[in-house]
Design an enzyme around this catalytic site. Sequence first.
Site, PDB file in Angstrom:
ATOM      1  N   HIS A 140     -22.235  85.038  77.440  1.00 29.26           N
ATOM      2  CA  HIS A 140     -23.252  84.090  76.949  1.00 29.26           C
ATOM      3  C   HIS A 140     -23.678  83.138  78.064  1.00 29.26           C
ATOM      4  O   HIS A 140     -24.852  82.786  78.177  1.00 29.26           O
ATOM      5  CB  HIS A 140     -22.698  83.257  75.788  1.00 29.26           C
ATOM      6  CG  HIS A 140     -22.843  83.887  74.431  1.00 29.26           C
ATOM      7  ND1 HIS A 140     -24.069  84.233  73.894  1.00 29.26           N
ATOM      8  CD2 HIS A 140     -21.924  84.208  73.485  1.00 29.26           C
ATOM      9  CE1 HIS A 140     -23.887  84.742  72.679  1.00 29.26           C
ATOM     10  NE2 HIS A 140     -22.597  84.752  72.409  1.00 29.26           N
ATOM     11  N   HIS A 167     -16.833  87.939  76.023  1.00 30.78           N
ATOM     12  CA  HIS A 167     -18.066  87.793  75.224  1.00 30.78           C
ATOM     13  C   HIS A 167     -18.691  86.408  75.479  1.00 30.78           C
ATOM     14  O   HIS A 167     -19.909  86.288  75.655  1.00 30.78           O
ATOM     15  CB  HIS A 167     -17.696  87.975  73.741  1.00 30.78           C
ATOM     16  CG  HIS A 167     -18.794  87.756  72.753  1.00 30.78           C
ATOM     17  ND1 HIS A 167     -19.268  88.755  71.930  1.00 30.78           N
ATOM     18  CD2 HIS A 167     -19.498  86.648  72.415  1.00 30.78           C
ATOM     19  CE1 HIS A 167     -20.216  88.265  71.152  1.00 30.78           C
ATOM     20  NE2 HIS A 167     -20.367  86.982  71.421  1.00 30.78           N
ATOM     21  N   GLU A 168     -17.834  85.373  75.520  1.00 32.73           N
ATOM     22  CA  GLU A 168     -18.358  84.003  75.708  1.00 32.73           C
ATOM     23  C   GLU A 168     -18.861  83.784  77.133  1.00 32.73           C
ATOM     24  O   GLU A 168     -19.892  83.127  77.333  1.00 32.73           O
ATOM     25  CB  GLU A 168     -17.284  82.962  75.356  1.00 32.73           C
ATOM     26  CG  GLU A 168     -16.740  83.049  73.935  1.00 32.73           C
ATOM     27  CD  GLU A 168     -17.801  83.081  72.858  1.00 32.73           C
ATOM     28  OE1 GLU A 168     -18.892  82.524  73.081  1.00 32.73           O
ATOM     29  OE2 GLU A 168     -17.557  83.693  71.801  1.00 32.73           O
ATOM     30  N   GLN A 210     -25.410  78.707  73.018  1.00 35.23           N
ATOM     31  CA  GLN A 210     -25.652  79.018  71.599  1.00 35.23           C
ATOM     32  C   GLN A 210     -26.033  77.768  70.792  1.00 35.23           C
ATOM     33  O   GLN A 210     -26.566  77.885  69.696  1.00 35.23           O
ATOM     34  CB  GLN A 210     -24.417  79.681  70.968  1.00 35.23           C
ATOM     35  CG  GLN A 210     -24.143  81.080  71.516  1.00 35.23           C
ATOM     36  CD  GLN A 210     -22.925  81.699  70.884  1.00 35.23           C
ATOM     37  OE1 GLN A 210     -21.804  81.419  71.302  1.00 35.23           O
ATOM     38  NE2 GLN A 210     -23.118  82.517  69.874  1.00 35.23           N
ATOM     39  N   GLY A 269     -15.172  81.957  68.703  1.00 30.37           N
ATOM     40  CA  GLY A 269     -15.639  81.485  70.007  1.00 30.37           C
ATOM     41  C   GLY A 269     -17.037  80.919  69.880  1.00 30.37           C
ATOM     42  O   GLY A 269     -17.730  81.156  68.869  1.00 30.37           O
ATOM     43  N   CYS A 321     -21.460  88.300  66.582  1.00 29.87           N
ATOM     44  CA  CYS A 321     -21.955  87.150  67.351  1.00 29.87           C
ATOM     45  C   CYS A 321     -22.601  86.173  66.374  1.00 29.87           C
ATOM     46  O   CYS A 321     -23.397  86.583  65.531  1.00 29.87           O
ATOM     47  CB  CYS A 321     -22.978  87.619  68.386  1.00 29.87           C
ATOM     48  SG  CYS A 321     -23.631  86.279  69.409  1.00 29.87           S
ATOM     49  N   LEU A 322     -22.266  84.896  66.518  1.00 25.69           N
ATOM     50  CA  LEU A 322     -22.833  83.896  65.610  1.00 25.69           C
ATOM     51  C   LEU A 322     -24.339  83.747  65.831  1.00 25.69           C
ATOM     52  O   LEU A 322     -25.032  83.255  64.948  1.00 25.69           O
ATOM     53  CB  LEU A 322     -22.116  82.551  65.801  1.00 25.69           C
ATOM     54  CG  LEU A 322     -20.612  82.574  65.457  1.00 25.69           C
ATOM     55  CD1 LEU A 322     -19.967  81.237  65.803  1.00 25.69           C
ATOM     56  CD2 LEU A 322     -20.381  82.920  63.990  1.00 25.69           C
TER      57      LEU A 322
HETATM   58  O1  K1U Z   1     -19.849  83.950  70.563  1.00 23.32           O
HETATM   59  C1  K1U Z   1     -19.982  84.101  69.359  1.00 23.32           C
HETATM   60  O2  K1U Z   1     -21.062  84.357  68.897  1.00 23.32           O
HETATM   61  C2  K1U Z   1     -18.788  83.974  68.450  1.00 23.32           C
HETATM   62  C3  K1U Z   1     -18.199  85.319  68.085  1.00 23.32           C
HETATM   63  C4  K1U Z   1     -17.108  85.651  69.075  1.00 23.32           C
HETATM   64  C5  K1U Z   1     -16.614  87.070  69.097  1.00 23.32           C
HETATM   65  C6  K1U Z   1     -16.389  87.806  67.967  1.00 23.32           C
HETATM   66  C7  K1U Z   1     -15.903  89.105  68.057  1.00 23.32           C
HETATM   67  C8  K1U Z   1     -15.635  89.648  69.268  1.00 23.32           C
HETATM   68  C9  K1U Z   1     -15.872  88.918  70.389  1.00 23.32           C
HETATM   69  C10 K1U Z   1     -16.348  87.617  70.312  1.00 23.32           C
HETATM   70  C11 K1U Z   1     -17.647  85.197  66.664  1.00 23.32           C
HETATM   71  O3  K1U Z   1     -16.781  84.434  66.420  1.00 23.32           O
HETATM   72  S1  K1U Z   1     -18.327  86.221  65.453  1.00 23.32           S
HETATM   73  C12 K1U Z   1     -17.337  85.845  64.006  1.00 23.32           C
HETATM   74  C13 K1U Z   1     -15.987  86.455  64.031  1.00 23.32           C
HETATM   75  O4  K1U Z   1     -15.702  87.334  64.825  1.00 23.32           O
HETATM   76  C14 K1U Z   1     -14.944  86.002  63.081  1.00 23.32           C
HETATM   77  C15 K1U Z   1     -15.235  85.115  62.088  1.00 23.32           C
HETATM   78  C16 K1U Z   1     -14.239  84.701  61.210  1.00 23.32           C
HETATM   79  C17 K1U Z   1     -12.961  85.190  61.330  1.00 23.32           C
HETATM   80  C18 K1U Z   1     -12.674  86.088  62.320  1.00 23.32           C
HETATM   81  C19 K1U Z   1     -13.661  86.504  63.186  1.00 23.32           C
HETATM   82 ZN    ZN Z   2     -21.834  85.622  70.697  1.00 21.06          ZN
END
Ligand code: K1U
Ligand code: ZN
Length: 173
Positions: free
Chosen positions: A141, A137-138, A51, A46, A95-96
């Site tokens: 944000h 989560h998004e 972001q 996401g 979270c990225l």
């Molecule tokens: O919003 C963001 O920062 C993105 C975030 C979204 C998220 C992750 C976990 C739970 C809720 C929301 C991410 O994508 S973090 C990376 C991640 O979870 C992932 C990366 C590669 C493969 C699978 C998952």
């Molecule tokens: Zn996030």
Amino acid sequence: MSIKPILIHPDPRLKKVADPVGIITPELGKLAEDMLETMYDAPGIGLAAPQVGVLSRLLVMDCVKDAEAPPRPMVLFNPEVTWTSEATNTYEEGCLSIPEQYAEVERPAEVRVAWTGLDGKRHEEAFDGLWATCVQHEIDHLNGKLFIDYLKPLKRQMITRKMVKLKREKARA
Ligand code: K1U
Ligand code: ZN
């Protein structure tokens, strides 16, 4: 299409409430495409416009886990939660904007969300599992809220200090 730099916490832009978008212009369509490319490149499931430094109510997501299954890139403008289940789900979130930090967050297990799509039309759908966690989560944000805001203050401060250090090191490199 282009990959955009992702803001790292702490950054004041990640704490602001994003503005609703009006008509879905070609420029907003291009931003959504760039965000999808940025999300897949990260990689992530996401990404919300704040972001990438844009304070507009836009998020993208694709929570398809099965590598054999076709991707499902989703673009949501002005998303609104219209219903939440009483049942909850706890997921270890990342979270990225807070790289390499993970923590368990409890949220409604199922949600209904209404949004405007790239076609300019209003859509509504129920999400469960990882999709429900991700869309909440998004949307957080878009309201200036990070997953660490659900944690105890001490844990949140610890993560924030790590991020300040990481940003200092990145700036020196
Ligand atoms: O919003 C963001 O920062 C993105 C975030 C979204 C998220 C992750 C976990 C739970 C809720 C929301 C991410 O994508 S973090 C990376 C991640 O979870 C992932 C990366 C590669 C493969 C699978 C998952
Ligand atoms: Zn996030």
